[in-house]
Design a protein around this motif. Structure first.
Motif, PDB file in Angstrom:
ATOM      1  N   VAL A 115      16.388  88.718  48.365  1.00  0.00           N
ATOM      2  CA  VAL A 115      16.612  89.438  47.004  1.00  0.00           C
ATOM      3  C   VAL A 115      15.071  89.806  46.742  1.00  0.00           C
ATOM      4  CG1 VAL A 115      16.953  89.352  44.401  1.00  0.00           C
ATOM      5  CG2 VAL A 115      18.291  87.942  46.225  1.00  0.00           C
ATOM      6  N   ILE A 116      14.840  91.104  46.485  1.00  0.00           N
ATOM      7  CA  ILE A 116      13.520  91.898  46.368  1.00  0.00           C
ATOM      8  C   ILE A 116      13.527  92.304  44.819  1.00  0.00           C
ATOM      9  CG2 ILE A 116      11.958  93.784  47.164  1.00  0.00           C
ATOM     10  CD1 ILE A 116      13.391  93.805  49.785  1.00  0.00           C
TER      11      ILE A 116
ATOM     12  N   LEU B  53      18.426  81.385  50.071  1.00  0.00           N
ATOM     13  CA  LEU B  53      17.874  82.476  49.484  1.00  0.00           C
ATOM     14  C   LEU B  53      16.369  82.671  50.021  1.00  0.00           C
ATOM     15  CD1 LEU B  53      17.917  84.437  47.181  1.00  0.00           C
ATOM     16  CD2 LEU B  53      17.132  82.475  45.564  1.00  0.00           C
ATOM     17  N   LEU B  54      15.991  83.952  50.074  1.00  0.00           N
ATOM     18  CA  LEU B  54      14.657  84.472  50.447  1.00  0.00           C
ATOM     19  C   LEU B  54      14.504  85.380  49.049  1.00  0.00           C
ATOM     20  CD1 LEU B  54      14.689  85.290  54.333  1.00  0.00           C
ATOM     21  CD2 LEU B  54      13.480  83.390  53.148  1.00  0.00           C
ATOM     22  N   LEU B  55      13.230  85.252  48.862  1.00  0.00           N
ATOM     23  CA  LEU B  55      12.730  85.863  47.461  1.00  0.00           C
ATOM     24  C   LEU B  55      11.330  86.563  47.558  1.00  0.00           C
ATOM     25  CD1 LEU B  55      13.092  82.781  44.966  1.00  0.00           C
ATOM     26  CD2 LEU B  55      14.405  84.849  44.843  1.00  0.00           C
ATOM     27  N   LYS B  56      11.461  87.733  47.234  1.00  0.00           N
ATOM     28  CA  LYS B  56      10.248  88.483  47.181  1.00  0.00           C
ATOM     29  C   LYS B  56      10.084  89.255  45.753  1.00  0.00           C
ATOM     30  CE  LYS B  56       6.477  90.822  48.278  1.00  0.00           C
ATOM     31  NZ  LYS B  56       6.367  91.464  46.985  1.00  0.00           N
TER      32      LYS B  56
ATOM     33  N   VAL C 207       8.734  84.809  49.771  1.00  0.00           N
ATOM     34  CA  VAL C 207       7.824  85.708  50.581  1.00  0.00           C
ATOM     35  C   VAL C 207       6.845  86.365  49.559  1.00  0.00           C
ATOM     36  CG1 VAL C 207       7.839  87.684  51.891  1.00  0.00           C
ATOM     37  CG2 VAL C 207      10.013  86.275  51.800  1.00  0.00           C
ATOM     38  N   THR C 208       5.589  86.332  49.838  1.00  0.00           N
ATOM     39  CA  THR C 208       4.558  86.620  49.010  1.00  0.00           C
ATOM     40  C   THR C 208       3.862  87.888  49.449  1.00  0.00           C
ATOM     41  OG1 THR C 208       3.016  85.369  50.387  1.00  0.00           O
ATOM     42  CG2 THR C 208       3.961  84.272  48.813  1.00  0.00           C
ATOM     43  N   SER C 209       4.111  88.232  50.663  1.00  0.00           N
ATOM     44  CA  SER C 209       3.505  89.594  51.101  1.00  0.00           C
ATOM     45  C   SER C 209       4.366  90.762  51.500  1.00  0.00           C
ATOM     46  CB  SER C 209       2.640  89.367  52.318  1.00  0.00           C
ATOM     47  OG  SER C 209       2.159  90.548  52.939  1.00  0.00           O
ATOM     48  N   ARG C 210       4.383  91.924  50.965  1.00  0.00           N
ATOM     49  CA  ARG C 210       4.978  93.118  51.207  1.00  0.00           C
ATOM     50  C   ARG C 210       5.017  93.367  52.586  1.00  0.00           C
ATOM     51  NH1 ARG C 210       3.684  98.593  47.891  1.00  0.00           N
ATOM     52  NH2 ARG C 210       4.374  97.046  46.052  1.00  0.00           N
TER      53      ARG C 210
END
Length: 299
Positions: free
Chosen positions: A53-54, A76-79, A111-114
């Motif tokens: 989810v971005i 879940l992966l979060l950005k 996730v912290t980096s684009r």
């Protein structure tokens, strides 16, 4: 500021507790069909798998998304947006710190980096669904960059049309809630359309007063801006996502529908009326994904 933060946290807590108290969503038999003698087909609710989810720069979004994922049994992966990076990191730490060992704190990743996004979009063997929350441009870019199914999110240019037959007290409550309950939501009201007859009977003034009392910044279409002496909007196709909205005057339900077709995003539209024929016209002709009636004999 401290009062605002306290309200913000309290609201999040209430939302999470509501999810915790709801009926178990997984393993529910949603539909059962007997195809033949002793041959039964069942539709049963189950997790989707791993979600990427971005989302935009709203820390509350992280809590909402994570709570929904946990409740529905999904990885879940979060950005989140870079502007809320530190807040997201703290909230992520709080959530994962209370995950039971039987589940593991690895269920939710941050996730912290684009720069990591392109690599993640290649993991179609690991990630089951991508949910980009943001502009159509973002959604299009994601769709073009991955084989993973993408749940796109359109613009939320949502309208409330108040007809000449509307119960004004009901209309005030609906308009207030549609704009102020959660201004950043994609289905929040961005444009209020008001029948021209409400100019003379005081209905328009009551609606405007109700919004202003809630701290809503008003912008007007060509007619409303001149009538109400407010700044004219630069575009009807604008998603404020805040305590602001556009007001415009229309001749009738057909003019309201034309306006919605021209400037809306086919998301969520609402009519406030006591006239069944007008309601049916709106229901049949408006281009929408969802609709709301406020007819007393419907609700």
């Amino acid at each position: 500021m401290s009062a605002m933060i306290s309200h913000f946290i309290s609201s999040l807590v209430r939302s999470v507790r509501m999810l915790a108290d709801m009926e178990e969503p997984i393993g529910q038999i949603l539909k059962r069909t007997e195809l033949a003698d002793k041959l039964i087909l069942e539709k049963i609710s189950c997790p989707l798998g791993v979600l990427l989810v971005i989302f935009e720069s709203r820390p509350d979004a992280l809590v909402q998304i994570a709570a929904l994922a946990i409740r529905s049994g999904n990885g879940l992966l979060l950005k989140g947006g870079k502007e809320a990076r530190r807040s997201n990191a703290v909230l992520h730490k709080v959530i994962t710190s209370v995950m039971p060992e039987t589940v593991s704190d690895k269920l939710i990743g941050l996730v912290t980096s684009r720069e990591e996004i392109p690599d993640l979009l290649k993991l179609d063997d690991v990630i089951d669904l991508v949910v980009p929350r943001g502009s159509n441009k973002l959604v299009s870019q994601i769709k073009e960059s991955t084989k993973i199914p993408v749940l796109g999110h359109s613009d939320g240019i949502c309208h409330v049309y108040v007809d000449k037959s509307a119960d004004i007290n009901m209309a005030k409550q609906i308009v207030r809630d549609a704009k102020t309950d959660y201004p950043a939501a994609c289905n929040a009201m961005e444009t209020l359309l008001v029948h021209k007859d409400l100019i003379n009977n005081g209905g328009l003034d009551e609606l405007v007063f109700e919004l202003r009392r809630e701290g809503v910044q008003l912008y007007g279409g060509p007619t409303a801006s001149a009538l109400l002496h407010i700044v004219e909007t630069s575009s009807f196709h604008h998603e404020y996502s805040s305590l602001a909205c556009t007001v415009e005057i229309v001749d009738d339900v057909y003019a309201a529908i034309d306006h919605i077709h021209q400037h809306g995003s086919a998301h969520t539209e609402c009519i406030v009326t006591e006239d069944c024929k007008v309601a049916e016209t709106f229901l049949r002709q408006v281009d929408r994904h969802a609709y709301i009636f406020s007819l007393r004999n419907v609700i």
